[in-house]
Every structure is written in C-alpha cells, then in structure tokens.
Design a protein around this motif. Structure first.
Motif, mmCIF file in Angstrom:
data_model
loop_
_atom_site.group_PDB
_atom_site.id
_atom_site.type_symbol
_atom_site.label_atom_id
_atom_site.label_comp_id
_atom_site.label_asym_id
_atom_site.label_seq_id
_atom_site.Cartn_x
_atom_site.Cartn_y
_atom_site.Cartn_z
ATOM 1 N N VAL A 188 -1.890 3.738 -1.540
ATOM 2 C CA VAL A 188 -1.853 2.598 -0.624
ATOM 3 C C VAL A 188 -1.880 1.348 -1.505
ATOM 4 O O VAL A 188 -2.905 0.994 -2.080
ATOM 5 N N VAL A 189 -0.724 0.709 -1.649
ATOM 6 C CA VAL A 189 -0.555 -0.420 -2.562
ATOM 7 C C VAL A 189 -0.814 -1.709 -1.797
ATOM 8 O O VAL A 189 -0.158 -1.995 -0.792
ATOM 9 N N THR A 239 1.731 -1.305 1.394
ATOM 10 C CA THR A 239 2.840 -0.361 1.428
ATOM 11 C C THR A 239 2.308 0.977 0.926
ATOM 12 O O THR A 239 1.339 1.015 0.170
ATOM 13 N N VAL A 240 2.935 2.049 1.358
ATOM 14 C CA VAL A 240 2.477 3.387 0.990
ATOM 15 C C VAL A 240 3.525 4.050 0.115
ATOM 16 O O VAL A 240 4.701 4.125 0.487
ATOM 17 N N GLU A 241 3.099 4.482 -1.062
ATOM 18 C CA GLU A 241 3.958 5.224 -1.983
ATOM 19 C C GLU A 241 3.481 6.666 -1.995
ATOM 20 O O GLU A 241 2.311 6.934 -2.271
ATOM 21 N N THR A 242 4.380 7.604 -1.684
ATOM 22 C CA THR A 242 3.985 9.009 -1.645
ATOM 23 C C THR A 242 4.158 9.647 -3.008
ATOM 24 O O THR A 242 5.009 9.233 -3.808
ATOM 25 N N THR A 272 -3.895 -4.162 11.526
ATOM 26 C CA THR A 272 -4.537 -5.185 10.704
ATOM 27 C C THR A 272 -4.012 -5.182 9.271
ATOM 28 O O THR A 272 -4.224 -6.145 8.537
ATOM 29 N N LEU A 273 -3.324 -4.120 8.877
ATOM 30 C CA LEU A 273 -2.802 -4.012 7.511
ATOM 31 C C LEU A 273 -1.327 -4.371 7.424
ATOM 32 O O LEU A 273 -0.737 -4.276 6.346
ATOM 33 N N THR A 274 -0.729 -4.785 8.545
ATOM 34 C CA THR A 274 0.686 -5.163 8.536
ATOM 35 C C THR A 274 0.922 -6.332 7.577
ATOM 36 O O THR A 274 0.227 -7.341 7.626
ATOM 37 N N GLY A 275 1.909 -6.188 6.708
ATOM 38 C CA GLY A 275 2.200 -7.212 5.719
ATOM 39 C C GLY A 275 1.254 -7.223 4.547
ATOM 40 O O GLY A 275 1.370 -8.084 3.660
ATOM 41 N N LEU A 276 0.341 -6.277 4.523
ATOM 42 C CA LEU A 276 -0.684 -6.244 3.474
ATOM 43 C C LEU A 276 -0.541 -5.044 2.557
ATOM 44 O O LEU A 276 -0.862 -5.128 1.373
#
Length: 666
Positions: free
Chosen positions: A242-243, A186-189, A180-184
């Motif tokens: 979680v951006v 990005t994860v920055e570590t 459900t978060l696809t395209g919504l």
C-alpha cells in the motif's frame, strides 16, 4: 474467492436470531401491539424484573480455511468468539430482514443494529462476564477497526455495534480501498513485481528482514528510486504494498492512520511511505502510530534517519549505474510511446537521477507536449517534462534560469572553451567514473563536480555556466549571496545548508556568483569575528566535498579564493579580457542580424579602440539599439560611439580623445 463460507456462517447466526425471536414471542403477552418498542407498560417492567439471562451455548464455527473470513481472523488476531461478534454485527448490512428483527430484539424498532447486550445474548455469553470486554477499545475487534462501538453516552450494554463499510466490502470480495484513502494510496501487488523479473539483491535482503519481523525499515535514497526497491522488498517478503502519497498525506489535517493500517491488514500487505521530507519533522507522531500498527512498514527518503523519530533500521540504497538508468528511461519511453528510443535520446537522459515514478511523470508530460506539436517525443520534450517536476524548493532560495544559449553564442579563447568542454564531460560521466569505477573513494566524498570560473566582470562567466547547463540538459540556479550571508554567527552556514540540501534533489547546475564572498581565504585569528569566519570556511570545505551535484563558483579575482577550496575544485576556467578579434566578434554578435545598420558602422574601429568586456559591449549594443528605435533610423556609428561614451561614464572611466579618435568630439 467467493464469500460462500461467509454466507454459511451468517446462516448459523440467523438460526440463533430465530431462536432468540421465538423465545421472546413465547413470553410476550402482546406481540401484536403496534406501539411496541415505543413505551414500557407496568407488566413489561415486571417481566424485566423477573427475567434472568439464559445464555445459549455457541458451537465454534467452521474456520473456513482459505476464506476471506479466516484470513481476516488470522491477520487481526481474532478467536472464535471475536468472529461471532463480528458476524452478529455484520448481518444487518448484508440482509435487510435482520434490521427489523434486531429492532424487535432490542425492544426498540428504531435500533436496527445489534447492541452490545444483544450480541452477548446471541453469542451465549452473560452480560457481566469477561466476553463483554472483547468489545472494549483495546480489544482486537475495536482496535483493529473491524467493529465500531457507537453511542458512547448510552449504558455499555445498550451501545450499538457497527461494522465499517470497508470491512463488509472486503468480506464480500471487494478490494476497493476505503473512501478516506482516495487520492492517498495506490496498491502494488506482489504478482506485478514477479512479472517484471523479480527483485534485485537489495530488495531480496530487505524482504528477508521483513519476513524475519525486522521493522520498520528505512531506505536511504541516493538515486530517487528507493520507493521501487521498497515495493520489491515487500513483494519478496510475500506482501502487496500500500503505497502512500506523502505530499497528499501532509495536506491532511487529520491523517487517516487507522484506516491506512486497517487497509494494509485487510490485504495482508505492507505500507510504503516516502519520500519522508514533506512529513518530517512535523509529523513524527504519524510515523510512530504507523510503526505501532502491526503491519510491515518500509520508509524511504533522502535525509538521514533520526533515531529520535522512532526505532527503525536504516539501509542505504546505492545509486543506479548509467546503464541501468538508461534502461529505466527506455522501458518507460517504450511503454508510453510504443517506440524504441534512440541511443542519442537515452544518452541525453542518463544523467538524470530520477526514480521510476518521476521518470514516468516526466515522460507522460513529454508525450503530451509532443502530441500538441504533432511530433514524436524528442530530447527537448523529455527535458521539459523533467523541468516541470523539478526544483520547487530551490526556486525559493536561488534564481532559476532556463538555458537559452549555446556554444555558438560564446566568444572565448581556445583554452577556456576546452575547460568548459571538460566540465561537461565530467558532469556527464561522473556516475561511471566516481560511482562504478570508484575513483573518489572514502572520506565522505560525494559524486559532485565543482568548477571555478575566474575573470573580470563581463567576461562571460555566467553565460558560460548557462551554456554548460544547457549542454547537460539542466537548469541553472544562481544563488543570491545577499540572502545567504548573515551577520549573526552560524546563520550563513544554515542558509547554505538549506541550499545544498535542496540542490541535492534537483537536476540543475548551482552557480555561486561572486563566490569569494563566502569562499574567501581564511585569516589569522585576531578576534572572535576571525574565528567564526574561519569556522564558516571550514564548514564550506567539508560541504563542498560531500556535495553530490554540479556547482560553479565565479570570482573576479582568483587569488581571493582559499587554496583549500582550489584543491577541491575539479575544473578551473580562466576568462581573460577579450582581445581585438574577440571584441570584433562580440560587437557583431551583440548587435545581431535584426538591428538595421547604417553604412558608416565600423565595428573594426570599435573593437580596436574600445577595450571592453563582453558584458559592457552588450550594454553598449542595447543602449545604441534604443537610440536607433527612438530615432526610427538605422544604427549609425555616431549612435554606437555615443553608447560607448555613456558606458565609459557608467564604469567611471575617462573618455580619452586618443581612444575615440575622430569621434571624440562628435
């Protein structure tokens, strides 16, 4: 970390399931009945009535320090019994054998997941005891999205427990975000930030506040890079980020807030949400739900924070200086092209106030444009990339002009050209002078540059503004005052505020043509209309002083502009009516090299006799060109004079024989 600990815990659950199945078989008179689970015999009814629950005590499992299961339990606030419930619900998703075993224990082969009652039995809890409320909507397992209690229409003990696929995948070592978060998101570590040299001072201070439990935090953006600061702050606090793409989020009718919070909690991460302008004020409830999610939340945007939205600490993010801005462009250009950008290229880009994401998108488009042309990336390519991501909101409020002229197209006096050059200098170095050197401190003053172009209509004011915009690499936005001025009290100010707000986030030059309509002199108050007109002027005085962009005001009569505005104007350029030499150059320039000219064409006569401005000369040249195109011949002096005569009539001027000389009667 491998999920070996998870398998050990599931093996313990398997033993309890085996015991439960063995106990059931020992008292089952017809274990081989092929229709078992599809009907209920009288004997089975008697056994149900005679049976009593026999809870089997469950010993606390190994917490598995460092395992994903232990981390999940810590982040979601689960105790030992919650973890056992989770494992009971999880096991049919990782081992298909337990689907049929659960069907047998449920006495219904179609129900292949644990029910609430079966979970209580396997965990050694009485069905009417307090443990059943560990599966209520407000309990940690269900509220955190780790276990779903399905089929609400059934009795409480018969409802089915399901572990969402994302939770199962996390426990098995997969970090792919929920579908459900696809395209919504990005994860920055946090490891990425360490590799880039670590956070700056502001990010460290915000990170310390996050570690102390302060939140949510709002970063007031002044340079388009608050998102990078937010990620660095979370890294300084020891969290991944979680951006969230707020534009994509605003497009969702039902934003997946629960899934977003769960994703952050599974990772032990924080959420970065911004810029907020696409969401507010319509989606205030979304902010409140995220703020209540129990994860670090960093918001950012250009607009001031309204305490009515939700409780948040707002921190201003100072703009980058020109050196750091150039370094950012250089880093992105090297990463994208593999080449070191030239000093001239970086100097031409340092004036753009873009965040890292916007810089990356602009350079990406510039790289593709250069590939199409089979050339290296140049300044025009990058400026085209900036322009492609710029000013969508302002386009609805002002007319956008992509500059197509340069200094060679202007015919101006020396003093006017010098004033335009000063305007370009101020626009290029305003960040250093007004920002780094603080030459305009206090009073809420912005870092904007305001110029006034005064002169008769047609003397080149708008074209000069276009040249200035081209020189500093920006578009020109012409404000249509007919859409701004409103007869109703207060509406003009609202319209102007929308323009100034949109312009603050746009890399363009704002042109108020015929500005004395809204920047005129204040008058003595004789009635209510005068009072409200003065209120409008007072608002403009304050708004122009706090403006952070580049604005050009034009007027046909400088005396019409209020003196208070004059004091706040940085550059004043006067555009006089052109003299004979300038008119001769204008005639030659406007006719251009492509238009065929007859031998009798006398531009010196036109320049000396016809006192016209540059705009009128251009109109005459265009009219004469149409006549020549119609006749299919070169432009003759008679055709040019006839075009001048038509322009005189349009302007309401008398056609005097003394001006036209020998051409008066032709």
């Amino acid at each position: 970390m491998t999920p070996s600990h998870l398998w050990r815990r599931l093996a313990a659950v398997e033993q309890r399931i085996r015991q439960a199945v063995a106990g059931r078989l020992a008292t089952d008179p017809a274990p081989d009945d092929p229709y078992r689970g599809l009907y209920l015999t009288p004997e089975a009814v008697e056994r149900v009535l005679a049976g009593r629950p026999r809870p089997v005590p469950v010993e606390p499992g190994d917490p598995g320090e460092g395992s994903r299961l232990a981390g999940l339990a810590a982040r979601f606030g689960l105790d030992d019994l919650d973890v056992e419930f989770l494992l009971v619900a999880l096991i049919p998703d990782v081992d298909a054998r337990f689907e049929r075993l659960y069907g047998y224990l449920n006495d219904d082969l179609t129900r292949r997941r644990a029910s609430v009652g079966l979970a209580l039995e396997l965990c050694g809890q009485p069905p009417a005891g307090p443990a059943r409320f560990r599966l209520s909507p407000a309990a940690a397992l269900v509220a955190g999205g780790l276990v779903e209690v399905q089929e609400a229409a059934l009795p409480a003990l018969s409802r089915v427990l399901r572990v969402p696929d994302r939770v199962t995948a996390h426990l098995l070592g997969d970090d792919t975000p929920d579908d459900t978060l696809t395209g919504l998101v990005t994860v920055e570590t946090s490891a990425d930030d360490t590799a880039d040299g670590g956070p700056d001072d502001l990010a460290r201070r915000v990170g310390a506040a996050l570690r102390a439990g302060v939140g949510p935090l709002h970063l007031r953006d002044t340079d388009g890079d608050a998102g990078t600061t937010a990620v660095a702050a979370l890294a300084a606090a020891g969290h991944d980020a979680v951006v969230v793409d707020t534009v994509a989020l605003a497009d969702r009718d039902r934003p997946p807030v629960a899934e977003l919070v769960r994703e952050a909690r599974l990772r032990g991460a924080g959420i970065v949400l911004g810029p907020l302008e696409p969401l507010l004020p319509a989606r205030v409830r979304l902010l409140r739900e995220l703020a209540a999610g129990g994860v670090p939340l960093v918001l950012h945007g250009r607009d001031p924070w309204d305490p009515k939205w939700t409780s948040a600490v707002s921190v201003p993010v100072p703009p980058l200086d020109s050196r750091r801005r150039a370094d950012r462009w250089a880093d992105v250009l090297r990463a994208s092209t593999g080449l070191d950008p030239t000093r001239e290229l970086l100097a031409g880009l340092a004036g753009y106030r873009l965040g890292t994401g916007e810089v990356t998108r602009a350079v990406d488009l510039a790289t593709r444009l250069a590939l199409v042309e089979d050339r290296q990336v140049t300044l025009p390519h990058v400026r085209a990339g900036v322009r492609a991501h710029n000013g969508a909101g302002l386009d609805r409020l002002a007319r956008r002009i992509v500059p197509a002229v340069g200094w060679d197209d202007l015919v101006l006096t020396g003093p006017t050209r010098a004033q335009l050059a000063e305007l370009v200098t101020r626009a290029r170095y305003r960040d250093r002078v007004l920002g780094e050197w603080r030459m305009r401190p206090g009073g809420g003053r912005g870092h904007g540059v305001v110029a006034l172009f005064a002169g008769e209509s047609g003397t080149g004011k708008t074209m000069s503004a276009e040249v200035v915009a081209a020189e500093i690499g920006m578009d020109l936005y012409v404000v249509d005052l007919s859409t701004v001025v409103d007869k109703y009290v207060g509406e003009t100010e609202k319209n102007l505020e929308r323009i100034f707000t949109e312009a603050a986030g746009v890399h363009g030059v704002l042109l108020f043509d015929e500005a004395d309509a809204v920047f005129g002199r204040r008058s003595e108050v004789k009635d209510a209309r005068d009072r409200y007109a003065n209120v409008e002027s007072a608002y403009l005085l304050q708004r122009m002083e706090s403006f952070d962009g580049i604005a050009v005001l034009t007027t046909n009569l400088r005396a019409n502009v209020d003196e208070a505005f004059i004091r706040r104007i940085d550059v004043i350029a006067d555009f006089p009516v052109p003299d004979v030499a300038q008119r001769h150059a204008l005639w030659d320039r406007c006719l251009g090299p492509a238009l065929p000219r007859a031998d009798d064409l006398d531009l010196g006569f036109c320049a000396e006799r016809f006192e016209l401005t540059g705009g009128s000369i251009r109109a005459c040249a265009v009219t004469a060109a149409y006549r020549a195109a119609e006749s299919g011949t070169a432009l003759t002096m008679a055709g040019l004079v006839d075009a001048v005569r038509q322009e005189y009539r349009k302007l309401g001027r008398l056609v005097l024989a003394g001006e036209f000389g020998a051409w008066a009667t032709r």
